[in-house]
Design an enzyme around this catalytic site. Structure first.
Site, PDB file in Angstrom:
ATOM      1  N   LYS A 118      15.347  -2.973  -2.299  1.00  0.00           N
ATOM      2  CA  LYS A 118      15.666  -3.972  -3.317  1.00  0.00           C
ATOM      3  C   LYS A 118      17.069  -4.536  -3.187  1.00  0.00           C
ATOM      4  CE  LYS A 118      15.263  -3.232  -7.773  1.00  0.00           C
ATOM      5  NZ  LYS A 118      14.811  -4.486  -8.351  1.00  0.00           N
ATOM      6  N   ILE A 444      -5.749   5.643  -8.893  1.00  0.00           N
ATOM      7  CA  ILE A 444      -4.667   5.015  -9.661  1.00  0.00           C
ATOM      8  C   ILE A 444      -5.128   3.762 -10.392  1.00  0.00           C
ATOM      9  CG2 ILE A 444      -2.269   4.188  -9.533  1.00  0.00           C
ATOM     10  CD1 ILE A 444      -2.690   7.206  -8.937  1.00  0.00           C
ATOM     11  N   SER A 446      -6.955   0.514  -9.111  1.00  0.00           N
ATOM     12  CA  SER A 446      -7.668  -0.556  -8.423  1.00  0.00           C
ATOM     13  C   SER A 446      -8.458  -0.019  -7.243  1.00  0.00           C
ATOM     14  CB  SER A 446      -6.677  -1.619  -7.956  1.00  0.00           C
ATOM     15  OG  SER A 446      -5.704  -1.047  -7.128  1.00  0.00           O
ATOM     16  N   GLU A 497     -10.556  -2.583 -11.566  1.00  0.00           N
ATOM     17  CA  GLU A 497      -9.644  -3.723 -11.731  1.00  0.00           C
ATOM     18  C   GLU A 497     -10.046  -4.969 -10.936  1.00  0.00           C
ATOM     19  OE1 GLU A 497      -5.470  -2.569 -11.406  1.00  0.00           O
ATOM     20  OE2 GLU A 497      -5.843  -0.634 -12.335  1.00  0.00           O
ATOM     21  N   ARG A 528       6.781 -13.254   2.088  1.00  0.00           N
ATOM     22  CA  ARG A 528       6.081 -12.985   0.832  1.00  0.00           C
ATOM     23  C   ARG A 528       6.781 -13.614  -0.357  1.00  0.00           C
ATOM     24  NH1 ARG A 528       2.456  -8.778   0.324  1.00  0.00           N
ATOM     25  NH2 ARG A 528       1.627  -8.242   2.374  1.00  0.00           N
ATOM     26  N   CYS A 529       5.973 -14.220  -1.215  1.00  0.00           N
ATOM     27  CA  CYS A 529       6.513 -14.826  -2.423  1.00  0.00           C
ATOM     28  C   CYS A 529       5.735 -14.309  -3.629  1.00  0.00           C
ATOM     29  CB  CYS A 529       6.366 -16.344  -2.364  1.00  0.00           C
ATOM     30  SG  CYS A 529       7.219 -17.076  -0.976  1.00  0.00           S
ATOM     31  N   GLU A 618      13.202   0.165 -11.186  1.00  0.00           N
ATOM     32  CA  GLU A 618      13.907  -1.003 -10.660  1.00  0.00           C
ATOM     33  C   GLU A 618      14.636  -1.791 -11.735  1.00  0.00           C
ATOM     34  OE1 GLU A 618      10.344  -2.767  -8.665  1.00  0.00           O
ATOM     35  OE2 GLU A 618      10.924  -4.494  -9.870  1.00  0.00           O
ATOM     36  N   HIS A 707      -0.681   2.775   1.874  1.00  0.00           N
ATOM     37  CA  HIS A 707      -0.224   1.616   2.647  1.00  0.00           C
ATOM     38  C   HIS A 707      -0.749   1.647   4.074  1.00  0.00           C
ATOM     39  CE1 HIS A 707       2.759   1.740  -0.652  1.00  0.00           C
ATOM     40  NE2 HIS A 707       2.481   0.460  -0.636  1.00  0.00           N
TER      41      HIS A 707
END
Ligand code: GLN
Ligand code: ZN
Length: 764
Positions: A118, A444, A446, A497, A528-529, A618, A707
């Site tokens: 971050k 978790i 989804s 989900e 990525r946006c 965060e 991931h």
């Protein structure tokens, strides 16, 4: 009349008006277009950005704020801090650059990427520089000089932006033992000076040196480093320097920052208005102060009256020659152009009227400086009056203010923050009701959002699939997921989900007080946006948001179905928030809406409810001394959202990061019955802190990394769970993946969960 007060933009969005860069890059990465095509798109974006700012009349237009991936990575490459594992790629800079950014698996190369983390307290992520003991630096690219020359050729003189040497080192990481990265300053400075020389050579007059670390807690050693570095720089360049800080006040670093031998210092007065008086009185004679008054982090229109008051005060104190008017930070954290928002349905014109994106903010900077000098100019007066009217309208708008929400907030009592009984009593009642086996298994939330599921949603949005058919298809998908979960033997099921595009947007769309843009993209990392919702007004829940889906899923099974909600802090953190009340207040309103949903789920017979808070960490402030007050309201918001239920209703929360060391106490204070966390990448090591702290409630440490497409073996999972028991007693251990499975494919998901269930069973 020539303008004396200068204007300063720190950076412009580089993704392109319509995310052209994303498209060009992804096509290049997929081998569908050439490097020349990519470079051409980049050039066009830069040129358009410079032209917008030049036409608006900005004096200090940034260059080298463009990046193919990340500005920190640009500086890493420019200064030649290339980790050894990329050596084979050094003859092809663009390939090298992208390999450092996201790894490479091509032409016999298989090299992992550099880490990403971050960027201060934004949702942008930068590539972390890696340093070794014998770190060598050498000027490897002249990107900053090239882009200055490129702008100049187009007739636009810019102010190149460089990440400063101290922040560059501080933002990086030692990759071996036995040294401290700040000691690399001596070998770094000559190369940084060379970079400055390259700017002089192409004719630059000014350079913006970004030292955002000046808003952080710094120890004496680092403070001394600043003095050393900037003295060195001063002695090695003729460029005029604007030392640039943002994202917070300078506080105890103010004297240091103002003492450094530079021509101008930039301060973020949007974040730190309380410092304004101190700073204007402390600026040494002759030094210029660049006022960050136009918010680079949020999408609201500037309050001209308030900003002008500050500018005038600074001018009175310093003189117009020593005052610049600027953005608080780079505009890369706000969307490109509000003019692209033409859909009155998603963004009502009344609300749009209160907003400004990068293009509009650029004009605001220029208008403010002009107003400060020529307040009575009729054209400027018109703009000013319009701004005052827009802001007044916002203050009074019934769209924002909902008396009922205020009343509701006022009825909150301290009891509302507490479950009826402490965890041990609740756990007993929950177990009597749920009859879960030891090592209960769950996921978790989804399940895979296949291309098919996404295509239904796209078609439904375009009107090609009726709401009825869309819902039917989603129900069928949900039913398949429930059936499969029963077959594989999971203990606490989820509905999957499938109806959710995004865990924040889904709730935002159902709550009052939220608006949505069509093109309000901001860069999150690389190509990525994200398109954050806009919280513009008091938040309330007109009707239940998830009860239909969860009760439908529950109706298909005898096993407990977990209700899935996004928590108040995460909803706040991933949205653009209103700036007319404290964030804590907005979060409290969201918490009450979620609380009502939790109670409705309970009433509908749902026995387990999960409130995800992946963004709690965060939200931590940049300064340590601010942590407690943030954590206090963040934890309270969670408790407010989760405490409306009976003891026998089990509350879960989920967080997907692994640094709990410094906030474990507050995590415990959230008092969720069960917390599921990401754990597999640290091989359960992060459970140590839960062990040391004697974390009192139940924990589901993720047993595999979602991931990766890799399927973990039963044995592997068993080993991890055995390891976990060193810190958490078996009675309080859950078994689950690290995070949601939205981005995975079904076959790997099924194989992994099957092994996970088998591992849990073998331990019982
Ligand atoms: N319930 C969410 C999911 O499974 C949680 C996502 C997250 O933690 N980011 O997708
Ligand atoms: Zn997660």
């Amino acid at each position: 009349m020539t303008q004396i007060i200068k204007t300063n933009v720190l950076g412009f969005p580089r993704i392109g008006r319509n995310r052209e860069l994303k498209k060009a890059e992804e096509s290049y990465w997929n081998g569908k277009s050439s490097v020349e095509q990519l470079l051409e798109v980049a050039r066009a974006i830069r040129l358009e950005n410079w032209k917008i700012q030049s036409q608006a009349g900005v004096k200090f237009i940034p260059s080298n704020d463009f990046s193919f991936y990340d500005q920190v990575l640009d500086q890493t490459l420019a200064l030649g801090a290339i980790p050894e594992r990329y050596n084979a790629l050094k003859n092809n800079l663009i390939e090298l650059y992208f390999a450092m950014a996201h790894g490479i698996q091509r032409n016999g190369n298989d090299i992992i990427a550099m880490e990403m983390t971050k960027w201060f307290d934004t949702n942008y992520h930068y590539i972390v520089p890696e340093f070794v003991k014998n770190q060598k630096f050498s000027l490897t690219t002249t990107k900053a000089a090239d882009e200055f020359a490129e702008a100049k050729a187009a007739g636009i003189v810019t102010k190149p932006v460089l990440l400063g040497p101290v922040s560059f080192l501080l933002l990086g990481k030692e990759k071996e033992e036995g040294f401290s990265r700040i000691d690399l300053i001596d070998s770094l400075l000559p190369v940084f000076a060379e970079q400055l020389k390259s700017l002089e050579k192409v004719g630059a007059e000014w350079v913006q040196i970004d030292e955002p670390c000046l808003v952080l807690d710094l120890d004496e050693k680092v403070k001394a480093l600043y003095t050393k570095a900037f003295n060195y720089i001063r002695n090695n360049t003729h460029l005029k320097i604007v030392l640039t800080t943002y994202f917070g006040g300078l506080r105890d670093n103010a004297a240091l920052a103002l003492s450094l031998p530079v021509e101008a210092v930039h301060v973020d007065f949007v974040r730190a208005p309380e410092e304004f008086d101190t700073i204007i009185n402390a600026v040494p004679d002759g030094k210029i102060l660049s006022l960050g008054v136009v918010d680079g982090r949020n999408i609201w229109k500037n309050d001209f009256a308030a900003s002008l008051a500050l500018i005038r005060k600074a001018v009175n104190r310093l003189g117009a020659h020593r005052v610049w008017v600027g953005a608080s930070s780079s505009f890369m954290h706000v969307p490109y152009d509000l003019a692209a928002e033409t859909d009155n349905q998603s963004l009502a014109p009344e609300i749009k009227r209160w907003m400004a994106f990068a293009c509009q903010k650029t004009s605001e900077v220029v208008t403010l400086a002009a107003l400060a000098e020529n307040f009575n100019d009729p054209a400027l007066q018109n703009i000013y009056n319009q701004n005052v009217a827009d802001n007044a309208d916002r203050k009074q708008s019934p769209l924002i203010h909902n008396a009922k929400v205020g009343e509701r907030v006022n009825t909150v009592t301290s009891d509302d923050y507490n479950r009826k009984n402490p965890y041990p009593a609740r756990a007993k009642k929950q177990q009597e009701r749920l009859h879960l086996p030891k090592f209960p298994t769950t996921t978790i939330g989804s399940f895979p959002q296949t291309a098919e599921v996404r295509s239904w949603r796209a078609k439904n949005r375009k009107g090609e699939l009726s709401n009825q058919d869309y819902t039917r298809l989603l129900k069928e998908e949900t039913a398949r997921a429930v059936k499969w979960q029963e077959e594989v033997g999971l203990d606490v099921l989820v509905h999957g989900e499938f109806e959710r595009n995004d865990m924040v947007e889904y709730f935002g769309e159902k709550l009052n007080g939220f608006a949505f843009t069509k093109n309000g993209w901001v860069q999150s990392y690389g190509s990525r946006c994200v398109k954050p919702p806009v919280i513009f007004g008091d938040v309330s829940r007109p009707e239940p948001m998830t009860v239909d889906w969860i009760t439908y899923a529950q109706s298909l099974t005898q096993k407990p179905m977990k209700g899935m909600l996004t928590g108040p802090v995460t909803i706040l953190q991933w949205s653009f928030v209103r700036n007319d009340q404290p964030r804590s207040e907005t979060t409290k309103q969201i918490a009450l809406a979620i609380r009502d949903e939790v109670v409705d789920l309970e009433r509908a017979g749902i026995k387990v409810i999960q409130i995800d808070e992946p963004a709690i960490r965060e939200g931590l402030p940049l300064r340590h001394s601010d942590w407690n007050s943030y954590l206090d309201w963040a934890v309270k918001s969670f408790r407010l959202s989760s405490s409306g239920v009976k003891d026998e209703t089990q509350i879960h929360t989920h967080m997907c990061y692994s640094e709990f060391n410094d906030i474990i106490e507050h995590i415990a204070q959230m008092d969720a019955d069960v917390i599921t966390i990401e754990c597999s990448r640290s091989q359960m090591e992060l459970l140590d802190v839960f062990g040391r702290f004697s974390y009192p409630n139940e924990i589901g440490p993720g047993v595999y990394d979602i991931h990766s497409a890799r399927v973990p073996s039963v044995e592997e999972i068993v080993n991890l769970l055995v390891k976990a028991q060193k810190n958490i007693p078996a009675e309080r251990l859950w078994v689950n993946p690290d995070c949601g499975l939205k981005t995975r494919a079904w076959d790997e998901t099924k194989a992994a969960i099957k092994n996970m269930v088998e591992a849990a069973k073998s331990l019982r």
